[in-house]
Structures are given as C-alpha cells and as structure tokens.
Design a protein around this motif. Structure first.
Motif, PDB file in Angstrom:
ATOM      1  N   GLU A  13       0.845  -1.193   0.000  1.00 26.58           N
ATOM      2  CA  GLU A  13       0.000   0.000   0.000  1.00 26.58           C
ATOM      3  C   GLU A  13       0.880   1.243   0.000  1.00 26.58           C
ATOM      4  O   GLU A  13       1.843   1.336   0.762  1.00 26.58           O
ATOM      5  CB  GLU A  13      -0.907   0.009   1.235  1.00 26.58           C
ATOM      6  N   LEU A  14       0.559   2.202  -0.865  1.00 23.38           N
ATOM      7  CA  LEU A  14       1.376   3.404  -0.968  1.00 23.38           C
ATOM      8  C   LEU A  14       0.529   4.559  -1.482  1.00 23.38           C
ATOM      9  O   LEU A  14      -0.244   4.411  -2.426  1.00 23.38           O
ATOM     10  CB  LEU A  14       2.557   3.182  -1.918  1.00 23.38           C
ATOM     11  N   SER A  15       0.690   5.712  -0.825  1.00 23.31           N
ATOM     12  CA  SER A  15       0.029   6.940  -1.271  1.00 23.31           C
ATOM     13  C   SER A  15       0.952   8.110  -0.982  1.00 23.31           C
ATOM     14  O   SER A  15       1.975   7.971  -0.283  1.00 23.31           O
ATOM     15  CB  SER A  15      -1.299   7.137  -0.534  1.00 23.31           C
TER      16      SER A  15
ATOM     17  N   VAL B  97       1.635   2.957  -9.097  1.00 28.80           N
ATOM     18  CA  VAL B  97       0.659   2.697  -8.041  1.00 28.80           C
ATOM     19  C   VAL B  97      -0.723   2.649  -8.680  1.00 28.80           C
ATOM     20  O   VAL B  97      -1.100   3.544  -9.454  1.00 28.80           O
ATOM     21  CB  VAL B  97       0.695   3.779  -6.948  1.00 28.80           C
ATOM     22  N   PHE B  98      -1.477   1.592  -8.361  1.00 23.35           N
ATOM     23  CA  PHE B  98      -2.840   1.455  -8.867  1.00 23.35           C
ATOM     24  C   PHE B  98      -3.710   0.891  -7.753  1.00 23.35           C
ATOM     25  O   PHE B  98      -3.345  -0.086  -7.105  1.00 23.35           O
ATOM     26  CB  PHE B  98      -2.880   0.521 -10.089  1.00 23.35           C
TER      27      PHE B  98
ATOM     28  N   PRO C  74       7.833   0.898 -12.534  1.00 19.99           N
ATOM     29  CA  PRO C  74       8.582   2.013 -11.951  1.00 19.99           C
ATOM     30  C   PRO C  74       7.657   3.021 -11.271  1.00 19.99           C
ATOM     31  O   PRO C  74       6.624   3.395 -11.820  1.00 19.99           O
ATOM     32  CB  PRO C  74       9.294   2.627 -13.159  1.00 19.99           C
ATOM     33  N   ILE C  75       8.058   3.429 -10.068  1.00 23.21           N
ATOM     34  CA  ILE C  75       7.303   4.432  -9.320  1.00 23.21           C
ATOM     35  C   ILE C  75       7.921   5.790  -9.619  1.00 23.21           C
ATOM     36  O   ILE C  75       9.064   6.062  -9.230  1.00 23.21           O
ATOM     37  CB  ILE C  75       7.345   4.147  -7.805  1.00 23.21           C
ATOM     38  N   ALA C  76       7.196   6.616 -10.349  1.00 22.62           N
ATOM     39  CA  ALA C  76       7.679   7.951 -10.698  1.00 22.62           C
ATOM     40  C   ALA C  76       6.994   8.981  -9.805  1.00 22.62           C
ATOM     41  O   ALA C  76       5.773   8.937  -9.623  1.00 22.62           O
ATOM     42  CB  ALA C  76       7.412   8.256 -12.165  1.00 22.62           C
ATOM     43  N   MET C  77       7.793   9.882  -9.255  1.00 23.50           N
ATOM     44  CA  MET C  77       7.271  10.927  -8.371  1.00 23.50           C
ATOM     45  C   MET C  77       7.853  12.269  -8.780  1.00 23.50           C
ATOM     46  O   MET C  77       8.993  12.345  -9.251  1.00 23.50           O
ATOM     47  CB  MET C  77       7.653  10.621  -6.916  1.00 23.50           C
ATOM     48  N   VAL C  78       7.084  13.324  -8.569  1.00 25.54           N
ATOM     49  CA  VAL C  78       7.548  14.663  -8.908  1.00 25.54           C
ATOM     50  C   VAL C  78       7.194  15.623  -7.779  1.00 25.54           C
ATOM     51  O   VAL C  78       6.146  15.484  -7.130  1.00 25.54           O
ATOM     52  CB  VAL C  78       6.951  15.132 -10.257  1.00 25.54           C
TER      53      VAL C  78
ATOM     54  N   GLY D  11      13.283   7.630  -0.512  1.00 26.14           N
ATOM     55  CA  GLY D  11      13.629   6.968   0.741  1.00 26.14           C
ATOM     56  C   GLY D  11      12.428   6.702   1.620  1.00 26.14           C
ATOM     57  O   GLY D  11      12.392   5.708   2.360  1.00 26.14           O
ATOM     58  N   ALA D  12      11.417   7.564   1.550  1.00 29.60           N
ATOM     59  CA  ALA D  12      10.202   7.345   2.330  1.00 29.60           C
ATOM     60  C   ALA D  12       9.503   6.066   1.892  1.00 29.60           C
ATOM     61  O   ALA D  12       8.929   5.342   2.718  1.00 29.60           O
ATOM     62  CB  ALA D  12       9.264   8.541   2.172  1.00 29.60           C
ATOM     63  N   VAL D  13       9.555   5.766   0.602  1.00 29.83           N
ATOM     64  CA  VAL D  13       8.941   4.537   0.088  1.00 29.83           C
ATOM     65  C   VAL D  13       9.713   3.322   0.604  1.00 29.83           C
ATOM     66  O   VAL D  13       9.125   2.335   1.064  1.00 29.83           O
ATOM     67  CB  VAL D  13       8.909   4.558  -1.456  1.00 29.83           C
TER      68      VAL D  13
END
Length: 380
Positions: free
Chosen positions: A35-37, A71-72, A80-84, A138-140
């Motif tokens: 689980e990730l948000s 994430v779905f 790949p988890i892409a974050m901005v 790093g939080a993930v």
C-alpha cells in the motif's frame, strides 16, 4: 550526466535542478502489492522542507509530492514508481552575480572543469534542493523496511559547540532501540527548529544560529542515525560491505564530510581488548554483547542496531565578502545574496535517514540471493 542512479536491485534515478520547474525520482525494482500513497511520503518531505523554522532558509516551498506511476488502487504494481515535486518559490535573479565566478565551498569550479557549462542558479544538480528527490524515494523504502520490523531514525546531535552530551545521547539511543520513550524524543526532534531532541540544547543552538545570521556566517553540525531491527547476515564481504554501502549512501549527500560507525572514531587509540564486541546468547540468538562496531562486522550485519555518526559542513553560502576567481581566471571578491540555511543538519537529517533506508532495502533484496535454500524455498 552520469551518477544520477543509485542502487543495484532497487534502483533510484533522480532528476531536476535547484531552480528548474520540478525535481523527482523514479524507483525501479520495487515489489508489487505494498500500500502506498502520497500521504506516506509527505511527512518525510515536511521534515526536509525549507521555510518551516528559524533554523532554515527563508525559501518557502510547499514540496508536495505527486505519484505519477507505479501505483494502482492504492498499491504498488511492480512498475517504476515515478514521483515529482514541483518548485514554486525560485528567485533566480539572486544568482545573477554568480554567472561568471565560482563560489567558495561550492561545486561551481568542478562543474565548469568537467562539463564546460553549469547552472549557476543555486547550483543546479549540486544544490541541496536535489535531496528532495532522495527523501521522496527513501520514504517509500522506509515503509517497506517498517513492514519487516526495521526502522531508521536520524536526528541532529549538535550544532557548532552546542551538542548533546554522552548521557543524553545514550538515553535517546536506548529509547529508540527499546521503543520506550521513543515517541517523546521523536516529537522533540520534529517540533524543535534545530532537530536536536532536547529543549535546552536546542535553545542554545538556536541562539548560536541567530548569532551566525547576524554575523553573516554559518556553522557546522552533526547527525546520528540508528537502524533498528536489522537481522544478522545482511551485506556482502569485500567490495559490497554493508557499512561501505551505507557510508557511500550518506556521503553522496553533498554536505556530509565524514561518517563513522559505532565507536569508530575511538578505534584509532583503542586496544583490541577494549574495542572487540564479545558475543553472547540472548533468547536463543547469538548477538554481540556490546556494540562498539555499530552493528556491522566484516561488512555484514550482526543483529545489533546499526549506528552511524555524520559530520556536516557549514553552509558555504555565507553573507560575507569572500576571495574567489572568475571563469576568466581573474581573482575577485564575491558577496553572496539570496536565501540560504545558516546550518544544514536540521534539514539534512531526514535525507541521511532516507539514504540509509534505500541502501538497506537494496542490500536486503540482494541478500535473498545468498543461499540456494532461499531460491528453492520460494520456487521448489
């Protein structure tokens, strides 16, 4: 530009510059099903965010993370988890004077020598703002480790001469390791502007920071990081030692100038009879009775908590005339303008914490290949 990818099986690629439109990270190799948000990541970014206390720069960025992929339905997909993290408070005009001269203590000259071009607006990729990408990633990793009973804690141990004493350090360590009283110290760490989890030491350190501001100067600082719950057997001997990987991870943070593990700084004058960790058995498990080695021997975890101590240099951007050289090779004097932290550790502690989480998660994934029985247990 090489060098923007970290890790072996769990890799992180970061992008963006200090005064660009956004910064971000792409995590590859992260397992599906967790689980990730954004709400899991945001508290870490808040600890690093500028403009939130008297101990940090006045640049006030909201630093809100957006998860673009991987994430779905609230769970990681294995993609790949892409974050901005978008930037909104740049003042690039503050850096116009730096276009043709090198700031003392910064990477300006090295960038020019290597690439023949540099982004002088806050330092581009060499800016401390780049670390926002590391914190998001790093939080993930930290959430994955926590699901295995492993937690990473970092806090400021001193600013200039205002430092926690050995008794205070021991109380904080014991609380974090045992869990008894840990919430108290973490609340102090997150609420006090210096990040030092002691009100009186923090008060004195904040006064010192105030004097540095008045004098147009900055001050050095230090951080301790403890990782609890790490089982014995993580890490590889020779070139991929766990302490070497953790050291490389935290030393990749631009302001960190040294790292030691456990009682490492006293090792040079100690006797073997004093420094060795005798082994004992507790509840049927072999562990070192003491932990002078800081939880790692021979590059492999011992089952005790891993302890790292970091020294952080003073912020090089100070509001005093400094001798330097222009890009034309002419000696000159430079006075830096803009908004800069008078001390780095209060915002860098969470960066070190997140780099340790990324490095350890990667090492644990690699460790799953260390025995044939692990392979046959899963596939057999």
């Amino acid at each position: 530009m090489a060098g923007s990818v970290f890790g072996t099986l769990l890799t992180v690629s970061t992008f963006g510059e200090s005064h660009g439109a956004a910064l971000g990270a792409v995590i590859d190799g992260f397992p599906a099903g967790m689980e990730l948000s954004a709400e899991d990541i945001q508290p870490y970014l808040e600890r690093r965010r500028p403009g939130r206390s008297a101990a940090s720069t006045e640049r006030n960025e909201p630093d809100r993370v957006e998860i673009l992929s991987g994430v779905f339905g609230g769970r990681t997909t294995g993609a790949p988890i892409a974050m901005v993290i978008r930037s909104t408070a740049q003042r690039s005009g503050d850096y116009a004077d730096l276009a043709e001269c090198y700031r003392p203590g910064h990477a300006d000259y090295g960038y020019d020598a290597k690439y023949g071009i540099r982004d002088y607006r806050g330092g581009g990729r060499s800016s401390g703002r780049e670390t926002v990408s590391r914190v998001a990633a790093g939080a993930v990793a930290a959430k994955l480790l926590k699901s295995c009973g492993i937690e990473v804690f970092a806090w400021v141990t001193g600013i200039g001469e205002e430092r926690l004493n050995s008794d205070q350090m021991e109380r904080i360590r014991n609380a974090l390791i045992s869990g008894e009283g840990a919430e108290h110290y973490l609340r102090l760490r997150d609420s006090l502007p210096t990040g030092i989890p002691d009100e009186e030491t923090s008060r004195r350190a904040l006064e010192l920071i105030g004097r540095m501001r008045e004098e147009g100067d900055s001050v050095g600082s230090s951080i301790e990081c403890i990782i609890t719950g790490v089982p014995a057997g993580i890490g590889d001997p020779v070139f991929n030692k766990l302490d070497a990987k953790l050291a490389g991870a935290v030393m990749s943070v631009g302001a960190v100038k040294s790292v030691s593990f456990g009682d490492g700084l006293s090792a040079m004058t100690a006797r073997g009879s004093e420094f060795n960790d005798p082994f004992t058995v507790r509840e049927g498990t072999v562990i070192p009775e003491t932990n002078r080695a800081g939880g790692i021997l021979g590059g492999i975890s011992t089952g005790r908590e891993i302890i790292l101590d970091l020294s952080v240099k003073p912020t090089p951007s100070i509001f005093r005339p400094q001798k330097t050289v222009s890009s034309r090779g002419e000696e000159t004097t430079l006075t830096i303008r803009g908004r800069h932290d008078p001390v780095i550790a209060p915002r860098a502690a969470v960066v070190a914490e997140c780099m340790c989480a990324l490095s350890l998660a990667d090492s644990m994934m690699i460790n799953m290949t260390s025995r044939a029985e692990y392979f046959t247990k899963f596939y057999g």
